[in-house]
Scaffold this active site. Sequence first.
Site, PDB file in Angstrom:
ATOM      1  N   LYS A   7      -0.630  10.964 -45.478  1.00 29.46           N
ATOM      2  CA  LYS A   7      -0.595  11.060 -44.021  1.00 29.46           C
ATOM      3  C   LYS A   7       0.737  11.652 -43.581  1.00 29.46           C
ATOM      4  CE  LYS A   7      -0.126   7.382 -41.074  1.00 29.46           C
ATOM      5  NZ  LYS A   7       0.806   7.763 -39.995  1.00 29.46           N
ATOM      6  N   ASP A  11      -1.590  13.121 -38.656  1.00 27.06           N
ATOM      7  CA  ASP A  11      -1.626  12.028 -37.670  1.00 27.06           C
ATOM      8  C   ASP A  11      -0.711  12.354 -36.500  1.00 27.06           C
ATOM      9  OD1 ASP A  11      -1.784   9.523 -36.443  1.00 27.06           O
ATOM     10  OD2 ASP A  11      -0.336   8.609 -37.810  1.00 27.06           O
ATOM     11  N   LYS A  26      -2.052  12.404 -33.275  1.00 26.30           N
ATOM     12  CA  LYS A  26      -2.640  11.672 -32.125  1.00 26.30           C
ATOM     13  C   LYS A  26      -2.645  12.532 -30.865  1.00 26.30           C
ATOM     14  CE  LYS A  26      -1.312   7.026 -33.753  1.00 26.30           C
ATOM     15  NZ  LYS A  26      -0.497   7.301 -34.950  1.00 26.30           N
ATOM     16  N   ASP A  65      -4.331  15.240 -24.433  1.00 21.23           N
ATOM     17  CA  ASP A  65      -3.966  16.224 -23.410  1.00 21.23           C
ATOM     18  C   ASP A  65      -5.256  16.672 -22.732  1.00 21.23           C
ATOM     19  OD1 ASP A  65      -2.563  18.373 -22.007  1.00 21.23           O
ATOM     20  OD2 ASP A  65      -1.050  18.267 -23.595  1.00 21.23           O
ATOM     21  N   THR A  96      -2.351  -0.681 -31.937  1.00 21.74           N
ATOM     22  CA  THR A  96      -2.226  -2.103 -32.308  1.00 21.74           C
ATOM     23  C   THR A  96      -0.919  -2.710 -31.801  1.00 21.74           C
ATOM     24  OG1 THR A  96      -1.492  -1.321 -34.453  1.00 21.74           O
ATOM     25  CG2 THR A  96      -3.740  -2.095 -34.323  1.00 21.74           C
ATOM     26  N   ARG A 136       5.039   1.800 -46.427  1.00 20.66           N
ATOM     27  CA  ARG A 136       6.218   1.231 -47.073  1.00 20.66           C
ATOM     28  C   ARG A 136       5.990   0.495 -48.383  1.00 20.66           C
ATOM     29  NH1 ARG A 136       8.149  -0.789 -41.304  1.00 20.66           N
ATOM     30  NH2 ARG A 136       5.884  -0.711 -41.133  1.00 20.66           N
TER      31      ARG A 136
END
Length: 239
Positions: free
Chosen positions: A36, A63, A65, A68, A127, A219
């Site tokens: 990603k 990614d 997002k 518009d 989230t 991570r």
Amino acid sequence: MTDGRMNRVIVALDVETGGRAMEIVRACNGVISFFKVGKQLFTAEGPDVVRRIKKTGSRVFLDLKYHDIPNTVAQATVEAVKLGADIIDIHTSGGYEMMKKTMEAVRGYCAAHSVSEPEIFGITILTSLDDTELKRIGYTGGTADMVARLAVLGREAGINGVVCSPLEISMVKKTCGSDFKTITPGIRPLFAQSPDDQKRVMTPKNAFDAGTDYIVMGRPITKALNIGEALRKLGDEIG
Ligand code: C5P
């Protein structure tokens, strides 16, 4: 290449430089082949980093997002297709027309140039937003209601699935059908002690058992002292 569940693990390259990103890609060679690229790496390195990852034979989830007006999102998404992105995400709250126009533009481009279609995923409710924060920005339904509503809207507009919390997998599948896909971040394997800043986490095995199509994990892999060892443990856990 890997099979099954490991083939549906996407490693989030949330790093500052293309050099570090490519080190991680190389360390994952033969085990994970889906990465990603998010706003940090893309802003630092530009589209070339996507081309470099694709050259290794890996797949890329871009990614960014997009959110518009319909024409802008549709054209930006087509540019992402030209780059070779395999998964691209857009905000469902950009509306039905935005999503529908984007799907039409992507399908039109892919048909005209005989390239395979990427999967387009929708962001529902981030989230990081809780019910209090949603009220403050004027959304009156609670998080669960809003996620369901936006997922259904996405399905109607023809997108392939949504990015959601692992706790929302079964609700999304029930509301939108099992062929409507999910990508779930917020994943922490048993071997990774720290949830970092993730609040509601699930193990990779439980997320796949709950029916998710892809998991995104950063991570626990990218900050591991020995990435090869972390991947071996992940493979054992996922089974
Ligand atoms: O390092 P970690 O596994 O927490 O990384 C998760 C990745 O998924 C990050 O790139 C993060 O921005 C992304 N993400 C998330 N929660 C969302 C949407 C995206 O953690 N709701």
